[in-house]
Design a protein around this motif. Structure first.
Motif, PDB file in Angstrom:
ATOM      1  N   ARG A 312       8.463  11.857  -4.604  1.00  0.00           N
ATOM      2  CA  ARG A 312       8.690  12.854  -3.564  1.00  0.00           C
ATOM      3  C   ARG A 312       9.308  12.187  -2.368  1.00  0.00           C
ATOM      4  N   PRO A 313       9.901  12.736  -1.720  1.00  0.00           N
ATOM      5  CA  PRO A 313      10.613  12.089  -0.604  1.00  0.00           C
ATOM      6  C   PRO A 313       9.572  11.270   0.430  1.00  0.00           C
ATOM      7  N   ALA A 314      10.016  10.115   0.840  1.00  0.00           N
ATOM      8  CA  ALA A 314       8.944   9.180   1.730  1.00  0.00           C
ATOM      9  C   ALA A 314       9.860   8.289   2.775  1.00  0.00           C
ATOM     10  N   ALA A 315       9.426   8.192   3.928  1.00  0.00           N
ATOM     11  CA  ALA A 315      10.086   7.104   4.836  1.00  0.00           C
ATOM     12  C   ALA A 315       8.845   6.203   5.241  1.00  0.00           C
ATOM     13  N   GLY A 316       9.539   4.852   5.396  1.00  0.00           N
ATOM     14  CA  GLY A 316       8.403   3.959   5.811  1.00  0.00           C
ATOM     15  C   GLY A 316       7.430   3.571   4.786  1.00  0.00           C
ATOM     16  N   ALA A 317       7.346   3.866   3.890  1.00  0.00           N
ATOM     17  CA  ALA A 317       6.381   3.885   2.596  1.00  0.00           C
ATOM     18  C   ALA A 317       5.835   2.537   2.712  1.00  0.00           C
ATOM     19  N   ALA A 318       4.378   2.407   2.686  1.00  0.00           N
ATOM     20  CA  ALA A 318       3.554   1.124   2.641  1.00  0.00           C
ATOM     21  C   ALA A 318       3.935   0.372   1.308  1.00  0.00           C
ATOM     22  N   CYS A 319       4.051  -0.729   0.992  1.00  0.00           N
ATOM     23  CA  CYS A 319       4.456  -1.250  -0.350  1.00  0.00           C
ATOM     24  C   CYS A 319       4.087  -2.730  -0.432  1.00  0.00           C
ATOM     25  N   THR A 320       3.731  -3.134  -1.582  1.00  0.00           N
ATOM     26  CA  THR A 320       3.346  -4.385  -1.785  1.00  0.00           C
ATOM     27  C   THR A 320       3.547  -4.575  -3.337  1.00  0.00           C
ATOM     28  N   LYS A 321       3.383  -5.992  -3.426  1.00  0.00           N
ATOM     29  CA  LYS A 321       3.329  -6.617  -5.038  1.00  0.00           C
ATOM     30  C   LYS A 321       1.987  -7.331  -5.250  1.00  0.00           C
ATOM     31  N   ALA A 322       1.535  -6.995  -6.439  1.00  0.00           N
ATOM     32  CA  ALA A 322       0.504  -7.704  -7.008  1.00  0.00           C
ATOM     33  C   ALA A 322       0.432  -7.953  -8.290  1.00  0.00           C
ATOM     34  N   MET A 323       0.309  -9.247  -8.760  1.00  0.00           N
ATOM     35  CA  MET A 323       0.492  -9.981 -10.148  1.00  0.00           C
ATOM     36  C   MET A 323       1.948  -9.428 -10.612  1.00  0.00           C
ATOM     37  N   SER A 324       3.106  -9.425  -9.777  1.00  0.00           N
ATOM     38  CA  SER A 324       4.248  -9.131 -10.079  1.00  0.00           C
ATOM     39  C   SER A 324       4.548  -7.738 -10.522  1.00  0.00           C
ATOM     40  N   ARG A 325       3.694  -7.047  -9.819  1.00  0.00           N
ATOM     41  CA  ARG A 325       3.836  -5.397  -9.913  1.00  0.00           C
ATOM     42  C   ARG A 325       4.071  -4.791  -8.646  1.00  0.00           C
ATOM     43  N   ILE A 326       4.807  -3.805  -8.577  1.00  0.00           N
ATOM     44  CA  ILE A 326       5.488  -3.277  -7.507  1.00  0.00           C
ATOM     45  C   ILE A 326       4.456  -1.925  -7.133  1.00  0.00           C
ATOM     46  N   PHE A 327       4.050  -1.609  -6.134  1.00  0.00           N
ATOM     47  CA  PHE A 327       3.080  -0.433  -5.557  1.00  0.00           C
ATOM     48  C   PHE A 327       3.779  -0.086  -4.491  1.00  0.00           C
ATOM     49  N   VAL A 328       3.494   1.157  -4.274  1.00  0.00           N
ATOM     50  CA  VAL A 328       4.022   1.846  -3.057  1.00  0.00           C
ATOM     51  C   VAL A 328       2.857   3.248  -2.777  1.00  0.00           C
ATOM     52  N   CYS A 329       2.639   3.459  -1.432  1.00  0.00           N
ATOM     53  CA  CYS A 329       1.711   4.381  -1.074  1.00  0.00           C
ATOM     54  C   CYS A 329       2.644   5.570  -0.624  1.00  0.00           C
ATOM     55  N   LEU A 330       2.181   6.843  -0.964  1.00  0.00           N
ATOM     56  CA  LEU A 330       3.075   8.042  -0.686  1.00  0.00           C
ATOM     57  C   LEU A 330       1.741   8.970  -0.150  1.00  0.00           C
ATOM     58  N   TRP A 331       2.123   9.683   0.891  1.00  0.00           N
ATOM     59  CA  TRP A 331       1.214  10.800   1.383  1.00  0.00           C
ATOM     60  C   TRP A 331       1.353  12.045   0.926  1.00  0.00           C
ATOM     61  N   ARG A 332       0.241  12.888   0.769  1.00  0.00           N
ATOM     62  CA  ARG A 332       0.359  14.014   0.302  1.00  0.00           C
ATOM     63  C   ARG A 332      -0.560  14.928   1.291  1.00  0.00           C
ATOM     64  N   PRO A 333      -0.288  16.302   1.485  1.00  0.00           N
ATOM     65  CA  PRO A 333      -1.112  17.014   2.426  1.00  0.00           C
ATOM     66  C   PRO A 333      -2.571  17.041   1.835  1.00  0.00           C
ATOM     67  N   MET A 334      -3.170  17.391   2.595  1.00  0.00           N
ATOM     68  CA  MET A 334      -4.614  17.458   2.666  1.00  0.00           C
ATOM     69  C   MET A 334      -5.360  16.020   2.545  1.00  0.00           C
ATOM     70  N   ASP A 335      -4.999  14.970   3.282  1.00  0.00           N
ATOM     71  CA  ASP A 335      -5.519  13.850   3.372  1.00  0.00           C
ATOM     72  C   ASP A 335      -5.624  12.800   2.255  1.00  0.00           C
ATOM     73  N   THR A 336      -4.405  12.928   1.249  1.00  0.00           N
ATOM     74  CA  THR A 336      -4.345  12.150   0.344  1.00  0.00           C
ATOM     75  C   THR A 336      -3.470  11.091   0.250  1.00  0.00           C
ATOM     76  N   THR A 337      -3.765   9.821  -0.159  1.00  0.00           N
ATOM     77  CA  THR A 337      -2.869   8.534  -0.087  1.00  0.00           C
ATOM     78  C   THR A 337      -2.468   8.371  -1.661  1.00  0.00           C
ATOM     79  N   ASP A 338      -1.553   8.679  -2.221  1.00  0.00           N
ATOM     80  CA  ASP A 338      -1.359   8.588  -3.850  1.00  0.00           C
ATOM     81  C   ASP A 338      -0.677   6.900  -3.742  1.00  0.00           C
ATOM     82  N   ILE A 339      -1.037   6.320  -4.894  1.00  0.00           N
ATOM     83  CA  ILE A 339      -0.535   4.950  -5.165  1.00  0.00           C
ATOM     84  C   ILE A 339       0.204   5.050  -6.221  1.00  0.00           C
TER      85      ILE A 339
END
Length: 499
Positions: A312-339
């Motif tokens: 889904r569309p996202a701006a300024g999403a939090a992102c990091t790499k762990a064990m050479s894997r790429i992870f991004v946080c996306l927000w969803r209504p009703m207080d949810t942060t999807d990874i």
């Protein structure tokens, strides 16, 4: 550690991966007293030893059972689990046996996995064992990790042979680097604050590394480090959000800025991450429209191309790499942060987990070992407080971190991990935390803050040991402002920059 499709001893024919030739026969491999039934195609694709053997025409490659001598069954089992897509966390004996297999069988995937699980508890063992078996990529990676944590590991490192210790000491450690939010300027009005700065940890002072190019913007830009080079993509010029098209790359070794072509889709307020030979520009905005598109820039060909869109569309999403894997946080209504995880080999986004907290969303994410730390605003949209949760990739479990990670300046929404330390920076204070397991970050050392207004980008670079850094003699905290005429002057002569 699960055995997946390959199990020790005589076993049923394993499930085949999609895309493999169903007529391809299994190969029995004896290691020690154990016999493994393994897909020949799997061995041919991933093990140089078996590829050469099967293509040699030698009698051994026609045998129903191949006996591999000099290895141990547990190490071979680890090898098979990695080839089948697993990411096992290994103890000391398993590490030694896995390194034996990686070196003898020449299994690149296993070597990369071993590099990904280097940490403070196993780095000395990895380093010494890799030197013993000539696994040089792992040897160098472990040495770099030890160099970055040398102050904490120095006493334990004395057990290493002198030549190994000397190699570690010859390397350049990672340095904490920060750049503030700046818009393009003109040469005659170049602002002395438009600089990239590094932290002198001995003097606890921020010093100037280099000036930003006059056309570069770090306002809502994508900023990342890949292969020890700093990349700045996009950003805006003014309140109209006009996107800066040139992209910039800084090489600290030769102290030079260069430019490269912009993405096909101009964007700002997006996330830029470097991985292997690529830069990934994730989401963002253009003409005040939030986007889900993702592009990647291939360094070796200097070209941008589109890859799979975000879920889904996202701006300024939090992102990091762990064990050479790429992870991004996306927000969803009703207080949810999807990874979500982006899997480059399959060009797809995979939902990993969701964090549900009332009136709270993840704004920053960093990784340590196999843990993801998500920093989020406090309850009821209180952005002056910061709370944190930890997600363990191996167990799939969330842990709520105790306490609030804040100070008088507000929440902690920028951080960089080096070894077992987390560096956080604000205007009045730079604070180093020690990560104690996954239960707590313990404050370790306070240093001077970064005297800039606005948002900050933080990252690690390995700076040259010798030579004059372009602006490095200046101490940021050595400036004071005359508020009447807005003129800056130095309190005292600049100190000499040395590494």
């Amino acid at each position: 550690m699960g055995q997946s499709r390959c199990s020790e001893g005589e076993s049923e024919e394993p499930d085949r991966k999609p895309g493999l030739d169903p007529e391809m026969e299994n190969q029995k491999v004896r290691v020690g007293e154990s016999v493994f039934s393994v897909d020949r195609a799997l061995l041919t694709r991933n093990c140089e030893y078996f590829r050469a053997l099967f293509q040699s025409g030698m009698r051994e490659c026609q045998q129903e059972e191949i006996h591999v001598k000099g290895l141990r069954a547990r190490g071979f089992l680890v090898t098979l689990s990695v080839l089948n897509g697993e990411r096992p966390i290994l103890n000391g004996e398993e590490i030694i046996e896995a390194i034996e297999c990686a070196a003898f069988l020449q299994v690149d995937a296993l070597t990369k996995h071993l590099i990904n699980i280097i940490h403070s508890d196993n780095c000395l063992l990895m380093y010494h064992t890799a030197a013993t078996y000539g696994l040089w990529e792992l040897y160098h990676s472990a040495a770099l990790f030890i160099r970055d944590m040398y102050r904490d590991l120095e006493e334990d490192a004395r057990c290493l042979p002198d030549e190994l210790l000397q190699y570690v000491e010859s390397l350049v450690p990672s340095t904490y680097v920060t750049v503030g939010t700046h818009s393009p300027t003109i040469k005659l009005l170049q602002d002395f604050q438009r600089t990239v700065c590094y932290l002198d940890e001995d003097e606890k002072e921020w010093k100037v590394l280099t000036d930003l190019p006059v056309d570069a913007s770090t306002t809502m830009a994508g900023v990342t480090v890949l292969n020890n080079k700093l990349y700045i993509v996009g950003g805006v010029r003014d309140v109209t959000n006009q996107v800066v098209e040139p992209c910039f790359c800084y090489d600290p070794v030769i102290d030079t800025w260069s430019t490269f072509v912009s993405p096909q889709q101009l964007r700002y307020n997006f996330t830029l991450v470097g991985h292997e030979d690529y830069l990934y520009a994730i989401g963002g905005e253009y003409e005040r429209t939030t986007m889900s598109s993702v592009e990647r820039y291939k360094l070796s060909t200097c070209t941008w191309s589109f890859v799979s869109h975000l879920p889904r569309p996202a701006a300024g999403a939090a992102c990091t790499k762990a064990m050479s894997r790429i992870f991004v946080c996306l927000w969803r209504p009703m207080d949810t942060t999807d990874i979500y995880e982006y899997v480059p080999s399959e060009d797809r986004w995979v939902h990993i987990t969701a964090l549900i907290r009332q009136h709270s969303y993840g704004h920053c994410m960093v990784a340590h070992r196999d843990n993801l730390y998500v920093m989020r605003n406090g309850p009821c949209d209180d952005f002056l407080r910061c709370m944190m949760d930890c997600y363990n990739l191996t167990t799939g479990q969330w842990t709520a971190m105790p306490g609030l990670y804040e100070n008088s300046e507000g929440a902690l929404f920028t951080a960089v991990v080096r070894g077992d330390s987390v560096f956080t920076v604000k205007r009045k204070m730079t604070l180093e935390y020690t990560i104690e397991d996954k239960k707590k970050w313990k404050p370790k050392k306070e240093m001077n803050g970064f005297p800039r207004i606005g948002s900050m980008w933080t990252f690690l670079l390995r700076l040259p040991k010798m030579g004059k850094l372009p602006r490095g003699q200046g101490v940021l905290n050595g400036y004071e402002q005359n508020l009447e005429n807005n003129v800056y002057h130095q309190k005292s002569p600049p100190s000499q920059c040395t590494d």
